[in-house]
Motif scaffolding. Structure first.
Motif, PDB file in Angstrom:
ATOM      1  N   SER A 104       2.170   5.342   8.751  1.00 21.01           N
ATOM      2  CA  SER A 104       0.803   5.274   8.228  1.00 21.01           C
ATOM      3  C   SER A 104       0.042   4.191   8.998  1.00 21.01           C
ATOM      4  O   SER A 104       0.635   3.389   9.725  1.00 21.01           O
ATOM      5  N   THR A 105      -1.270   4.179   8.821  1.00 22.38           N
ATOM      6  CA  THR A 105      -2.103   3.276   9.622  1.00 22.38           C
ATOM      7  C   THR A 105      -1.698   1.812   9.436  1.00 22.38           C
ATOM      8  O   THR A 105      -1.494   1.082  10.417  1.00 22.38           O
ATOM      9  N   LEU A 106      -1.556   1.375   8.188  1.00 25.02           N
ATOM     10  CA  LEU A 106      -1.216  -0.038   7.977  1.00 25.02           C
ATOM     11  C   LEU A 106       0.198  -0.370   8.439  1.00 25.02           C
ATOM     12  O   LEU A 106       0.487  -1.506   8.786  1.00 25.02           O
ATOM     13  N   SER A 107       1.049   0.632   8.445  1.00 26.59           N
ATOM     14  CA  SER A 107       2.393   0.418   8.953  1.00 26.59           C
ATOM     15  C   SER A 107       2.339   0.212  10.468  1.00 26.59           C
ATOM     16  O   SER A 107       2.942  -0.710  11.013  1.00 26.59           O
ATOM     17  N   ARG A 108       1.568   1.046  11.153  1.00 29.16           N
ATOM     18  CA  ARG A 108       1.475   0.941  12.614  1.00 29.16           C
ATOM     19  C   ARG A 108       0.788  -0.346  13.036  1.00 29.16           C
ATOM     20  O   ARG A 108       1.134  -0.941  14.060  1.00 29.16           O
ATOM     21  N   GLU A 109      -0.168  -0.799  12.243  1.00 27.08           N
ATOM     22  CA  GLU A 109      -0.977  -1.945  12.677  1.00 27.08           C
ATOM     23  C   GLU A 109      -0.401  -3.312  12.296  1.00 27.08           C
ATOM     24  O   GLU A 109      -0.891  -4.337  12.741  1.00 27.08           O
ATOM     25  N   ALA A 110       0.632  -3.333  11.449  1.00 29.67           N
ATOM     26  CA  ALA A 110       1.238  -4.620  11.076  1.00 29.67           C
ATOM     27  C   ALA A 110       2.400  -4.942  12.011  1.00 29.67           C
ATOM     28  O   ALA A 110       2.917  -4.062  12.694  1.00 29.67           O
ATOM     29  N   ASP A 111       2.811  -6.213  12.031  1.00 28.32           N
ATOM     30  CA  ASP A 111       3.956  -6.594  12.868  1.00 28.32           C
ATOM     31  C   ASP A 111       5.241  -5.943  12.372  1.00 28.32           C
ATOM     32  O   ASP A 111       6.099  -5.560  13.153  1.00 28.32           O
TER      33      ASP A 111
ATOM     34  N   THR B  76       0.830  -1.199   0.000  1.00 30.44           N
ATOM     35  CA  THR B  76       0.000   0.000   0.000  1.00 30.44           C
ATOM     36  C   THR B  76       0.866   1.251   0.000  1.00 30.44           C
ATOM     37  O   THR B  76       1.608   1.493   0.955  1.00 30.44           O
ATOM     38  N   GLN B  77       0.797   1.979  -1.095  1.00 30.37           N
ATOM     39  CA  GLN B  77       1.588   3.207  -1.208  1.00 30.37           C
ATOM     40  C   GLN B  77       1.278   4.123  -0.033  1.00 30.37           C
ATOM     41  O   GLN B  77       2.167   4.585   0.669  1.00 30.37           O
ATOM     42  N   SER B  78      -0.008   4.406   0.171  1.00 30.33           N
ATOM     43  CA  SER B  78      -0.420   5.388   1.181  1.00 30.33           C
ATOM     44  C   SER B  78      -0.376   4.834   2.602  1.00 30.33           C
ATOM     45  O   SER B  78      -0.250   5.593   3.559  1.00 30.33           O
ATOM     46  N   GLY B  79      -0.539   3.533   2.722  1.00 30.66           N
ATOM     47  CA  GLY B  79      -0.662   2.936   4.047  1.00 30.66           C
ATOM     48  C   GLY B  79      -1.995   3.220   4.709  1.00 30.66           C
ATOM     49  O   GLY B  79      -2.166   2.990   5.915  1.00 30.66           O
ATOM     50  N   GLU B  80      -2.961   3.715   3.946  1.00 32.94           N
ATOM     51  CA  GLU B  80      -4.249   4.125   4.518  1.00 32.94           C
ATOM     52  C   GLU B  80      -5.452   3.448   3.864  1.00 32.94           C
ATOM     53  O   GLU B  80      -6.589   3.754   4.227  1.00 32.94           O
ATOM     54  N   THR B  81      -5.241   2.574   2.908  1.00 35.08           N
ATOM     55  CA  THR B  81      -6.363   2.009   2.149  1.00 35.08           C
ATOM     56  C   THR B  81      -7.259   1.145   3.034  1.00 35.08           C
ATOM     57  O   THR B  81      -6.817   0.137   3.594  1.00 35.08           O
ATOM     58  N   ALA B  82      -8.523   1.539   3.141  1.00 33.80           N
ATOM     59  CA  ALA B  82      -9.445   0.867   4.060  1.00 33.80           C
ATOM     60  C   ALA B  82      -9.628  -0.607   3.701  1.00 33.80           C
ATOM     61  O   ALA B  82      -9.666  -1.469   4.591  1.00 33.80           O
ATOM     62  N   ASP B  83      -9.748  -0.910   2.401  1.00 34.31           N
ATOM     63  CA  ASP B  83      -9.970  -2.308   1.995  1.00 34.31           C
ATOM     64  C   ASP B  83      -8.834  -3.211   2.496  1.00 34.31           C
ATOM     65  O   ASP B  83      -9.075  -4.314   2.989  1.00 34.31           O
ATOM     66  N   SER B  84      -7.612  -2.721   2.367  1.00 34.99           N
ATOM     67  CA  SER B  84      -6.463  -3.513   2.810  1.00 34.99           C
ATOM     68  C   SER B  84      -6.431  -3.601   4.339  1.00 34.99           C
ATOM     69  O   SER B  84      -6.082  -4.632   4.914  1.00 34.99           O
ATOM     70  N   ARG B  85      -6.857  -2.523   4.973  1.00 33.26           N
ATOM     71  CA  ARG B  85      -6.844  -2.492   6.438  1.00 33.26           C
ATOM     72  C   ARG B  85      -7.811  -3.517   7.034  1.00 33.26           C
ATOM     73  O   ARG B  85      -7.507  -4.138   8.065  1.00 33.26           O
ATOM     74  N   VAL B  86      -8.949  -3.713   6.384  1.00 30.97           N
ATOM     75  CA  VAL B  86      -9.911  -4.709   6.886  1.00 30.97           C
ATOM     76  C   VAL B  86      -9.269  -6.099   6.893  1.00 30.97           C
ATOM     77  O   VAL B  86      -9.388  -6.853   7.862  1.00 30.97           O
ATOM     78  N   VAL B  87      -8.542  -6.424   5.822  1.00 30.28           N
ATOM     79  CA  VAL B  87      -7.878  -7.731   5.767  1.00 30.28           C
ATOM     80  C   VAL B  87      -6.829  -7.823   6.871  1.00 30.28           C
ATOM     81  O   VAL B  87      -6.733  -8.832   7.583  1.00 30.28           O
TER      82      VAL B  87
END
Ligand code: F6R
Length: 359
Positions: free
Chosen positions: A133-140, A102-113
């Motif tokens: 970014s959100t997906l960066s913070r929420e992944a291991d 995810t370029q932005s790290g904010e894509t909601a569809d990817s975040r749900v997964v």
């Protein structure tokens, strides 16, 4: 700041050779050793299957990555559209490892997964251009593309950076598993060649301006065709053209044309073939001929070692796994000039936002 460029998209296309050089220096030592955090490789080694998840262009970058992980690491790899995967109740393998592109790290569809698989305790890695970014913070784990801000809505340098980082990750993982093919793959040198090859395409940009004026600006539809990873690039090439020029464009697996879609070809329909893989190039060429005999205006993108007389764009030779990094650039430029020559706002196409934070 756009500097001398009329649009960010052209600036970002032009930045690609340097983005790749930087990425290569960041993650590979001068003698080609991996600098990827060993903790990430340890976590990935335990996996029996990799799942790559993304949306749009990032999904397309994932498709190209599958081939590299399967060839260099030997772990079966699945690539999933985030918005589909989120609600598909997929059957997972016993030890899956998830990679989010995810370029932005904010894509909601990817975040749900990401949230779904985190709940189940599966390990996750986000590959993104945006630190914290959100997906960066929420992944291991996170790996950064460091491509610099991507402003144009149509993604260009993030796509090539994602593919290059997938290559680095696949090589690093394969090597740490003791696989000869991965150890022998001189990726640092290859990425250098890719950067040079990209620059050569960019230096020809006036040619794409001409081709766009002659064949694309007036077209209502256009097609890219290829096989294997050339097909995957066709999907990305068509998306670029659709989103900024509003031409109905599709990428097709070239062997599928005769099973239905060749009915769409009319006098003057532009069809671009991507033929960079020794095993399939001649098959793709035959399929392109079939569209030509139905009136298509055809273009061929090939590589030096596979070139034939009359090819429109001949890319410098690089390892066959890496040709998408080069073959996408002509498509980016064709989309750019078609949008520009139609008088559209290249960076801000209608109905689209740079980061999509709703499902
Ligand atoms: C197309 C484009 C989009 C994004 C998609 C995912 O040019 O930019 O298809 O690739 O919205 O965005 P990220 O990568 O930020 O998750």
């Amino acid at each position: 700041d756009k500097g001398i460029y009329p649009y960010y998209m052209l600036k970002e296309i032009n930045e690609q050779p340097n983005v790749l050089r930087k990425l290569s220096q960041k993650y590979l030592s001068e003698d080609g050793q991996s600098k990827i955090d060993p903790k990430i490789l340890e976590a990935m080694k335990a996996a029996d299957r990799l799942y790559i998840v993304g949306a749009g262009t990032s999904y397309h970058a994932g498709l190209v990555g599958k081939n590299m992980f399967e060839k260099l690491v030997g772990i079966p790899t699945e690539v999933e559209v985030a918005s589909e995967f989120a609600y598909a109740d997929p059957l997972f393998s016993e030890k899956p490892f998830f990679i989010f592109l995810t370029q932005s790290g904010e894509t909601a569809d990817s975040r749900v997964v990401l949230q779904n698989v985190t709940k189940r305790g599966f390990p996750t890695l986000t590959i993104t251009n945006v630190q914290n970014s959100t997906l960066s913070r929420e992944a291991d784990y996170t790996l950064l593309l460091d491509a610099g801000p991507e402003i144009s809505v149509a993604s260009t340098k993030a796509y090539t950076a994602q593919i290059a980082l997938e290559a680095i990750l696949a090589k690093s993982l394969g090597e740490s598993l003791g696989l000869k093919r991965a150890a022998d793959f001189n990726l640092r040198q290859q990425l250098g060649l890719v950067a040079t090859g990209m620059q050569a395409v960019i230096d020809e940009k006036d040619h794409f301006d001409e081709v766009s004026k002659q064949y694309f600006v007036e077209a209502s539809k256009a097609f890219y065709i290829g096989r294997g990873i050339d097909y995957y690039v066709s999907l990305e090439a068509a998306l670029k053209l659709k989103e900024i020029s509003y031409i109905i464009a599709e990428g097709f697996a070239s062997g599928e044309l005769k099973h239905g879609t060749i009915a769409l070809i009319e006098e003057g329909t532009p069809v671009v073939a991507i033929a960079t893989q020794a095993k399939t190039a001649s098959l793709t060429r035959n399929n392109l001929e079939e569209t030509k005999s139905r009136g298509a205006k055809t273009f061929t993108i090939s590589t030096e070692s596979l070139a034939e007389d009359g090819d429109d764009i001949v890319l410098q030779d690089v390892d066959e796994m890496l040709t998408p990094l080069l073959s996408v650039v002509p498509a980016q430029l064709l989309a750019y000039y078609t949008s520009l020559n139609k008088g559209l706002n290249v960076d801000r196409p209608r109905n689209l936002a740079k980061s999509v934070t709703v499902e």
